[in-house]
Write a protein that holds these residues in place. Structure first.
Motif, PDB file in Angstrom:
ATOM      1  N   ILE A 289       0.871  -1.180   0.000  1.00  0.00           N
ATOM      2  CA  ILE A 289       0.000   0.000   0.000  1.00  0.00           C
ATOM      3  C   ILE A 289       0.905   1.226   0.000  1.00  0.00           C
ATOM      4  CG2 ILE A 289      -1.771   1.261   1.260  1.00  0.00           C
ATOM      5  CD1 ILE A 289      -2.610  -1.418   2.507  1.00  0.00           C
ATOM      6  N   PHE A 290       0.961   1.933  -1.116  1.00  0.00           N
ATOM      7  CA  PHE A 290       1.850   3.081  -1.259  1.00  0.00           C
ATOM      8  C   PHE A 290       1.154   4.350  -0.763  1.00  0.00           C
ATOM      9  CE2 PHE A 290       3.379   0.231  -4.713  1.00  0.00           C
ATOM     10  CZ  PHE A 290       4.670   0.051  -4.234  1.00  0.00           C
ATOM     11  N   GLU A 291       1.803   5.008   0.186  1.00  0.00           N
ATOM     12  CA  GLU A 291       1.298   6.279   0.718  1.00  0.00           C
ATOM     13  C   GLU A 291       2.462   7.259   0.790  1.00  0.00           C
ATOM     14  OE1 GLU A 291      -2.318   4.785   3.599  1.00  0.00           O
ATOM     15  OE2 GLU A 291      -0.305   4.866   4.441  1.00  0.00           O
ATOM     16  N   PRO A 326      13.647  13.857  -0.129  1.00  0.00           N
ATOM     17  CA  PRO A 326      12.283  14.208  -0.527  1.00  0.00           C
ATOM     18  C   PRO A 326      11.254  13.157  -0.104  1.00  0.00           C
ATOM     19  CG  PRO A 326      13.458  13.289  -2.385  1.00  0.00           C
ATOM     20  CD  PRO A 326      14.447  13.376  -1.255  1.00  0.00           C
ATOM     21  N   ASN A 327      10.006  13.596  -0.033  1.00  0.00           N
ATOM     22  CA  ASN A 327       8.917  12.650   0.184  1.00  0.00           C
ATOM     23  C   ASN A 327       8.774  11.745  -1.031  1.00  0.00           C
ATOM     24  OD1 ASN A 327       8.448  13.864   2.605  1.00  0.00           O
ATOM     25  ND2 ASN A 327       6.351  14.487   2.172  1.00  0.00           N
ATOM     26  N   THR A 328       8.276  10.548  -0.783  1.00  0.00           N
ATOM     27  CA  THR A 328       8.017   9.611  -1.861  1.00  0.00           C
ATOM     28  C   THR A 328       6.829   8.753  -1.463  1.00  0.00           C
ATOM     29  OG1 THR A 328       9.003   7.907  -3.264  1.00  0.00           O
ATOM     30  CG2 THR A 328       9.580   7.841  -0.941  1.00  0.00           C
ATOM     31  N   LEU A 329       6.417   7.870  -2.359  1.00  0.00           N
ATOM     32  CA  LEU A 329       5.336   6.933  -2.074  1.00  0.00           C
ATOM     33  C   LEU A 329       5.946   5.590  -1.684  1.00  0.00           C
ATOM     34  CD1 LEU A 329       2.939   7.718  -5.069  1.00  0.00           C
ATOM     35  CD2 LEU A 329       2.694   8.465  -2.697  1.00  0.00           C
ATOM     36  N   ARG A 334       6.025  -2.183   5.395  1.00  0.00           N
ATOM     37  CA  ARG A 334       6.989  -3.090   4.770  1.00  0.00           C
ATOM     38  C   ARG A 334       8.394  -2.503   4.783  1.00  0.00           C
ATOM     39  NH1 ARG A 334       3.743  -6.252  -0.081  1.00  0.00           N
ATOM     40  NH2 ARG A 334       2.014  -6.874   1.238  1.00  0.00           N
ATOM     41  N   PHE A 335       8.491  -1.190   4.597  1.00  0.00           N
ATOM     42  CA  PHE A 335       9.827  -0.608   4.635  1.00  0.00           C
ATOM     43  C   PHE A 335      10.385  -0.631   6.055  1.00  0.00           C
ATOM     44  CE2 PHE A 335      11.436   1.072   0.638  1.00  0.00           C
ATOM     45  CZ  PHE A 335      12.769   1.195   0.963  1.00  0.00           C
ATOM     46  N   HIS A 416       9.178  -2.058  -4.354  1.00  0.00           N
ATOM     47  CA  HIS A 416       9.218  -0.608  -4.540  1.00  0.00           C
ATOM     48  C   HIS A 416      10.004  -0.208  -5.792  1.00  0.00           C
ATOM     49  CE1 HIS A 416       7.772  -0.790  -0.409  1.00  0.00           C
ATOM     50  NE2 HIS A 416       7.462   0.482  -0.508  1.00  0.00           N
ATOM     51  N   GLY A 417      10.325  -1.195  -6.643  1.00  0.00           N
ATOM     52  CA  GLY A 417      11.023  -0.906  -7.892  1.00  0.00           C
ATOM     53  C   GLY A 417      12.485  -0.591  -7.709  1.00  0.00           C
ATOM     54  N   GLY A 418      13.047  -0.982  -6.557  1.00  0.00           N
ATOM     55  CA  GLY A 418      14.438  -0.635  -6.267  1.00  0.00           C
ATOM     56  C   GLY A 418      15.383  -1.819  -6.322  1.00  0.00           C
ATOM     57  N   ASP A 419      16.575  -1.595  -5.767  1.00  0.00           N
ATOM     58  CA  ASP A 419      17.613  -2.613  -5.784  1.00  0.00           C
ATOM     59  C   ASP A 419      18.350  -2.562  -4.449  1.00  0.00           C
ATOM     60  OD1 ASP A 419      19.220  -4.654  -6.904  1.00  0.00           O
ATOM     61  OD2 ASP A 419      20.773  -3.196  -7.389  1.00  0.00           O
ATOM     62  N   ILE A 420      18.872  -3.699  -4.018  1.00  0.00           N
ATOM     63  CA  ILE A 420      19.654  -3.758  -2.787  1.00  0.00           C
ATOM     64  C   ILE A 420      20.960  -4.477  -3.085  1.00  0.00           C
ATOM     65  CG2 ILE A 420      18.426  -5.851  -2.040  1.00  0.00           C
ATOM     66  CD1 ILE A 420      18.914  -4.879   0.880  1.00  0.00           C
ATOM     67  N   LYS A 421      22.055  -3.897  -2.626  1.00  0.00           N
ATOM     68  CA  LYS A 421      23.380  -4.430  -2.947  1.00  0.00           C
ATOM     69  C   LYS A 421      24.218  -4.515  -1.675  1.00  0.00           C
ATOM     70  CE  LYS A 421      27.600  -3.223  -5.530  1.00  0.00           C
ATOM     71  NZ  LYS A 421      28.226  -2.190  -6.384  1.00  0.00           N
TER      72      LYS A 421
END
Length: 447
Positions: A289-291, A326-329, A334-335, A416-421
């Motif tokens: 749920i993106f807020e 910055p703010n984001t969705l 979960r984060f 969230h469309g990201g990557d973790i390294k």
């Protein structure tokens, strides 16, 4: 040569056919043994290819298994000089000789690969291996659809049609074994999922009295302290009992609201995290749920939750937050779970006197990715464990650990469309670098 007049085979031909039958029988026996000795798909694939190379006297080989969601053939197991470069890589199921055999279900014996237009030389070019001849056979049960392809290359003596038949028999047996292993794996996962679901339900029941008790106790304490304040205010100046009451209740009065709120939040997080893991195991995880919000707030909440744990271990848990972040969705719950797992994993890996730092950094360019780093000065992660992070084979180095924490973190970041390294140096520490876009990906449409 066969005698044309009598139709009888020459002694040499009879000897060749006898050797062919012996190889078939040996292949069947060994793959049957492997079926019962190697319950996992990975072990079954490995054993199958090893048997094929030995029985057929080939120099190298590959087993590709089909991945339906991506329509790719995966280099599931490779033996030969190019193994380390190829295992885990993928290729479209429509390309190469392997793709041809997979689509048609027809085995191929190629004496000279340079004569085939569908031979893909890029694989050789990337590994330095030179394929001269090969046999490619679909891995499938008799009458079934292919679940993959097996290739064996460069024999010590040229491949024959008899060899192709041997490989077909072996692959048919292997397909039965692999499907059997996949079925067992699915059954085990289903059992694990059911068990995790039961545990999640038990934890939910255990959390209920805690949450109910907090919700009941908080208004009672609020009312009690209001009454104490009102009563003390009536104390005559010449009496000291009012000051004594204030002294006796000051510690609880200043902390109880924060303590109860924190307890309630922690109980909800335990319930949420357990439900998340149960859903992940069962494959029924609901979409995030993106807020709108600021990930700096999530970092602060995670650090607030774990700072006492860090202090008890003699560690420093600090933040280095970008004030212009910055703010984001994003999905807050979960984060939180993602960062909590990473920080909580770092604490036991860091010796007393060390530090764990969570930092954020805004995009260097408009619309660029946001960065969150969890850095520790701990023991570092050995290469063999580092390679398995964020995979189902993840290994925990903590006593009693499951390795699920990093899998949860990776899944959240991907959602969230990201990557973790991970970056780690043994003896110096590790850093987990998360990058996410300022706008999350659009949810996938059903079906």
């Amino acid at each position: 040569m066969e005698n044309v007049e009598t139709g009888k085979l020459s002694p040499e031909e009879m000897q060749g056919q006898l050797e062919h039958r012996e190889r078939q029988i040996e292949a069947i026996r060994r793959t049957s043994d492997a079926l019962f000795s190697h319950p996992s798909v990975e072990a079954m694939v490995q054993a199958t290819l090893e048997i094929a190379l030995e029985v057929l006297r080939a120099d190298a080989g590959t087993v590709y298994l089909y991945d339906r969601p991506t329509d790719n053939l995966v280099f599931s197991y490779v033996i030969g000089p190019m193994a380390s470069e190829l295992i885990g890589k993928t290729m479209p199921a429509s390309q190469g000789v392997a793709g041809t055999v997979f689509r048609t279900g027809t085995p191929e014996l190629i004496g000279d690969v340079s004569q085939r237009q569908d031979f893909n030389p890029d694989v050789d070019g990337g590994t330095g291996y030179k394929t001269k001849s090969m046999m490619t056979v679909p891995v499938k049960r008799t009458g079934g659809s292919p679940i993959g392809v097996m290739q064996v290359m460069n024999p010590t003596v040229p491949f024959t049609q008899h060899d192709l038949e041997v490989l077909e028999v072996l692959c048919a047996q292997a397909a039965t074994g692999i499907e059997h292993a996949q079925l067992l794996e699915a059954q085990r996962n289903a059992e694990i999922g059911n068990r995790v679901g039961e545990i999640a339900h038990d934890i939910k029941n255990m959390m209920t009295p805690i949450e109910t008790g907090v919700l009941t106790l908080q208004p009672m304490l609020d009312d009690m302290f209001e009454q104490v304040t009102a009563t003390v205010s009536k104390c005559a100046p010449e009496h000291t009992w009012g000051a004594e009451v204030n002294d006796a209740t000051a510690g609880v009065g200043s902390l109880y609201t924060w303590l109860l709120d924190d307890l309630l939040t922690a109980a909800k997080r335990v319930r949420r995290r357990t439900a998340y893991i149960a859903g992940m195991v069962k494959g029924t995880l609901p979409p995030p749920i993106f807020e709108e919000g600021n990930l700096n707030d999530v970092v602060n909440d995670v650090v607030k939750t774990l700072v006492r744990t860090a202090k008890d271990k003699g560690l420093s848990l600090k933040t280095a937050l970008d004030p212009t972040f910055p703010n984001t969705l994003f999905d807050y719950d979960r984060f939180f779970d993602c960062l909590y797992n990473l920080v909580n994993n770092a604490l036991p890996e860091t010796p007393p006197g060390g530090k764990v730092t969570v930092r954020t950094c805004g995009p260097n360019t408009p619309g660029g990715f946001l960065t969150i780093e969890v850095e520790d000065t701990g023991r570092g992660i050995p290469e063999d464990i580092l390679e398995k992070l964020f995979t189902p084979d993840a290994i925990s180095t903590k006593v009693g650990g499951t390795g699920l924490g990093t899998s949860v973190a990776a899944r959240v970041v991907r959602e969230h469309g990201g990557d973790i390294k991970p970056v780690s140096v043994v003896g110096k520490g590790s850093t987990f670098i998360i990058t996410v876009p300022p706008v999350p990906p659009a949810p996938e449409s059903p079906g």
